[in-house]
Design an enzyme around this catalytic site. Structure first.
Site, PDB file in Angstrom:
ATOM      1  N   LYS A 197       9.469 -16.332 -11.079  1.00  0.00           N
ATOM      2  CA  LYS A 197       8.707 -15.203 -11.598  1.00  0.00           C
ATOM      3  C   LYS A 197       7.568 -15.704 -12.463  1.00  0.00           C
ATOM      4  CE  LYS A 197       9.029 -11.195 -14.648  1.00  0.00           C
ATOM      5  NZ  LYS A 197       9.902 -10.423 -15.564  1.00  0.00           N
ATOM      6  N   ILE A 244      -3.628  -8.097  13.609  1.00  0.00           N
ATOM      7  CA  ILE A 244      -2.744  -7.768  14.731  1.00  0.00           C
ATOM      8  C   ILE A 244      -3.471  -6.922  15.768  1.00  0.00           C
ATOM      9  CG2 ILE A 244      -0.601  -6.620  15.405  1.00  0.00           C
ATOM     10  CD1 ILE A 244       0.454  -7.250  12.578  1.00  0.00           C
ATOM     11  N   ASN A 271       0.845  -1.188   0.000  1.00  0.00           N
ATOM     12  CA  ASN A 271       0.000   0.000   0.000  1.00  0.00           C
ATOM     13  C   ASN A 271       0.883   1.242   0.000  1.00  0.00           C
ATOM     14  OD1 ASN A 271       0.550   0.751   2.905  1.00  0.00           O
ATOM     15  ND2 ASN A 271      -0.381  -1.269   3.187  1.00  0.00           N
TER      16      ASN A 271
END
Length: 395
Positions: free
Chosen positions: A291, A309, A211
């Site tokens: 890959k 968490i 992000n």
């Protein structure tokens, strides 16, 4: 009483440094001045000597000065270095490690005690130059501070952004900074655990899910907590930030699972936990060892949940004060309040997700026990102190 070293460069606004020095002296600050050679073409050293009550330094090779290595002694003397005006040239020098006169050398030698402020002033075209913006962003990463220029009529007979901020406003910014950083040790003997930055979840050896979190808010909170007396553990995902020098324990992780594992090594003995990290909710169920090659077909990646968490911290909470963040794109307060209750938090800090990677932020502090508190947009470094002081007051 604070020691303030004023750097005067060769911008046309150099004459305004006289008023800045005068205001600072009247408020009881000790002031010394370094002028660049070009600055002496705009205002005389004698004027600034008269106002500062100290010898003005203009030449790195001046013979009649004290025996001390002067650029080192000045750097050690200063609590704050204020460059006003700060030109395109001086920003470029410092950003690129050039120290070819007394001012740039002193700034380069300034120890961790001194905070350096650049009060920007220049032609509007120079102010908009992307090279300047890159240099400023680079210096901000090293904790240099900037006082933005104002819109106004400039010496080049145009109206635009580049005018030095009013002298009294510059002094007010310096005073506000000193007030905020001359802080009581309200977190002395407290163990504070902070998570920061993004996590990265591998898809293959090349690609990952992540992000836009920069980690700036979490790192600012870690620095502020340490300066308020706390014993800080900072657990950070990958960022481009420098490791704070004033914290005792820095832990680098990559994935959400790694952050989970590290958090619960410390959580039991923590007094205050601040979950500022932008942890990935999902990870690839299967990570390719090679890959993944492009093909003509669509690619489907099956995701599975990462451990939550913050939810787990809320479930295991005993004596800890637990603080979370809610970065939302819509229904900010509603969504943040739901998260506050669902995850059994003491406080939650709600902010717009669009500020990720910004140097400033505006937030709302929410709690089930207290009225919400709004914090207007300010630099994340300052906001961190405001938040911790308010939480310390309420908790």
């Amino acid at each position: 009483m604070k020691n303030i070293l004023i750097g005067v460069t060769g911008g046309i606004a150099a004459y305004k440094s006289a008023n800045i020095i005068s205001i600072l002296r009247k408020k009881g600050f000790n002031v010394k001045v370094i002028m660049t050679k070009n600055a002496t073409n705009i205002i005389t050293p004698l004027t600034l000597e008269t106002l500062s009550k100290n010898r003005v330094i203009t030449d790195m090779w001046e013979k009649n000065h004290q025996v001390d290595v002067e650029h080192i002694s000045l750097a050690d003397w200063a609590d704050i270095i204020l460059v006003a005006p700060a030109t395109y040239n001086i920003i470029g020098k410092i950003a690129n490690g050039i120290a070819d006169d007394m001012l740039s050398t002193v700034i380069s030698a300034a120890n961790k005690k001194a905070s350096v402020f650049f009060a920007l002033a220049m032609n509007s075209n120079m102010y908009d130059n992307p090279i300047l913006k890159e240099n400023i962003e680079k210096l901000k990463r090293y904790n240099y501070k900037f006082i933005e220029a104002e819109e106004g009529f400039l010496a080049c007979n145009v109206t635009g952004k580049g005018r030095l901020k009013k002298e009294e406003n510059i002094v007010a910014i310096i005073e506000d900074y000193i007030e905020k950083f001359n802080l009581p040790q309200i977190l002395k003997n407290k163990k504070v655990l902070i998570t920061a930055g993004p996590t990265e979840e591998a898809i293959d050896p090349i690609r990952y899910l992540s992000n836009k979190s920069s980690g700036k808010m979490g790192y600012s909170l870690a620095i502020a907590a340490a300066n308020l007396g706390a014993d800080v553990t900072l657990i950070s995902g990958p960022t481009n930030l420098n490791i704070p020098t004033n914290i005792k324990n820095f832990i680098q992780i990559t994935t959400a699972q790694e952050m989970y594992d590290e958090v619960f090594k410390y959580y039991e003995n923590t007094d205050i936990a601040i979950a500022c990290a932008a942890v990935a909710d999902y990870r690839a169920k299967s990570i390719s060892k090679q890959k993944i090659k492009k093909s003509d077909d669509d690619l489907t990646i099956i995701l599975e949940r990462n451990p939550d968490i913050l939810f787990t911290m809320g479930q295991l909470k005993k004596r800890q004060t637990l603080i979370g963040f809610a970065a939302e794109t819509e229904n900010l307060i509603q969504n943040a309040t739901q998260k506050l209750i669902k995850k059994n938090l003491d406080f939650i800090i709600a902010n717009n997700a669009n500020v990720m990677r910004n140097n400033t932020n505006s937030v709302t502090l929410l709690s089930t026990q207290y009225k919400s508190v709004e914090f207007k947009e300010t630099e994340k470094e300052i906001l961190a102190y405001d938040l911790l002081l308010k939480i310390g007051e309420l908790a």
